[in-house]
Design an enzyme around this catalytic site. Structure first.
Site, PDB file in Angstrom:
ATOM      1  CG  HIS A 269       5.496 -10.388 -43.540  1.00 32.41           C
ATOM      2  ND1 HIS A 269       6.518  -9.481 -43.378  1.00 32.41           N
ATOM      3  CD2 HIS A 269       4.479  -9.701 -44.142  1.00 32.41           C
ATOM      4  CE1 HIS A 269       6.167  -8.317 -43.867  1.00 32.41           C
ATOM      5  NE2 HIS A 269       4.923  -8.419 -44.326  1.00 32.41           N
TER       6      HIS A 269
ATOM      7  CB  CYS B  79       1.564  -7.614 -44.322  1.00 34.76           C
ATOM      8  SG  CYS B  79       1.366  -8.275 -45.990  1.00 34.76           S
TER       9      CYS B  79
END
Length: 398
Positions: A328, A346
């Site tokens: 992201h 992440c």
């Protein structure tokens, strides 16, 4: 001399008589127009026979599967009329085959319903023959629905598994597998595997070939899936395999290389999970893409108000696992991207790089993480089927 001349006439009379008798005998062996001859026996006369009918469901049958095809078949003749009608007058669609020898139903029946099949056939003797069967379909003890991870008309990546999620456990796995039909062009080798009693997965042996057309059917309605469990509704989709997009994220170099159809297009700076929350190593499959997404640690068990908790809005986010691994946009970590792992697990990218990758990405793309720490991706975490070798995937008892 005179005696020999006297003998001659009597001899010719006898020969003429013999020829005449032979002709008569020969004529007696010629068949008439109404008889058939056989070299093996005496003459026989052809007999026109009536037709016979075979119905696929016996009269009084109970528990008939609604998904099955009901048929009436004529032997020694052709079907002239047939119908399948419910007790309330509902007419089931069906048709006589082109050669006239059978009638077949063309739609599924209802659960717990009574129907009457009536068929008439005519044989060589011209006499109509009619048979009738009244029967009752199965009443489910339980019904389950099925959902698929693909939709009709979708374009997906080369790593896409085909996942069939049932709303309840399935006891007859073989029946469920037989209800699923997967057709590909070109032909593609693949196999089923169950991760749980409610989730059936099919994956190809190797990554899909770009451009492959895949037709998927989950024909569960009317089928006994074990212990009186029946499907509520069929599912179907046709999809296309898009470009081969593979990204490799390296925790030591802090960069992600992006390949499209085996050609590297970009090398992007990234920041992955810090040592206390390292990104699991393994091969992920892109699950979903989001424009505007709130990253919330509570979704995987970490309270937002705890020391490790967070709740952040990001412009671009792509899910890679059930446990909350995404790649992201992370403008707050740009200074660390390319040199330090600082995330909660992440893969952090700049806003510009995340947008660029999402433009070229789609569900089913492959993201491989390596050199990121001690953790290893579980095959059941997301669509991570490529964590298993083909031998492991097809192992007996799987």
């Amino acid at each position: 001399m005179g005696r020999r001349g006297g003998y001659g006439p009597r001899r010719w009379v006898r020969l003429a008589a013999m020829v005449t008798l032979g002709s008569v005998l020969g004529a007696g062996c010629t068949p008439t127009a109404n008889e058939e001859t056989s070299s093996d026996g005496p003459a026989t006369t052809a007999v026109a026979r009536p037709a016979s009918l075979i119905l696929s469901v016996a009269p009084g049958a109970h528990g008939v599967e609604p998904a099955g095809t009901v048929t009436a078949t004529a032997q020694g003749g052709t079907i002239t009329q047939a119908s399948l009608v419910g007790t309330r007058g509902t007419v089931v669609e069906g048709a006589i085959t082109p050669d006239g020898t059978a009638w077949r139903s063309a739609e599924p029946l209802g659960y717990g319903k009574t129907y009457t099949l009536t068929a008439t056939a005519r044989g060589a003797d011209g006499t109509p023959v009619t048979r009738r069967s009244t029967f009752t379909t199965a009443t489910p003890q339980r019904q389950v629905s099925v959902s698929m991870n693909v939709s009709d008309g979708q374009t997906v990546g080369v790593g896409m598994p085909l996942i069939f999620s049932f709303s309840g456990d399935i006891t007859d796995r073989s029946a469920a597998e037989q209800a699923v039909r997967i057709t590909t062009e070109p032909a593609t080798e693949g196999a089923f595997r169950w991760f749980d009693d409610d989730q059936l997965i099919w994956r190809p042996k190797e990554y899909w070939r770009p451009g492959t057309t895949v037709s998927v059917e989950a024909n569960v309605y009317g089928r006994d899936l074990g212990d009186g469990t029946y499907g509520t509704e069929d599912r179907a989709a046709t999809l296309t395999i898009g470009d081969k997009v593979v990204a490799i994220a390296d925790g030591e170099t802090h960069h992600m290389s992006v390949f499209v159809n085996d050609r590297r297009l970009r090398r992007l700076p990234i920041s992955m999970g810090k040592p206390s929350s390292s990104t699991p190593n393994g091969t992920y499959t892109v699950m979903s893409e989001h424009y505007g997404y709130t990253m919330d640690s509570s979704t995987y068990g970490v309270p937002v108000d705890s020391g490790a908790g967070y709740r952040l809005w990001v412009e671009y986010a792509v899910r890679l696992s059930y446990s909350g691994i995404f790649y992201h946009s992370a403008p707050w970590s740009v200074g660390y991207q390319g040199n330090t792992n600082t995330s909660h697990g992440c893969i952090n990218l700049s806003t510009e790089d995340a947008a660029w990758l999402m433009e070229r990405s789609q569900p089913g793309d492959v993201v491989t993480v390596r050199n990121a720490g001690e953790q290893v991706l579980e095959p059941t975490d997301g669509w991570s089927v490529w964590q298993l070798s083909w031998e492991e995937w097809t192992a007996a008892g799987a």
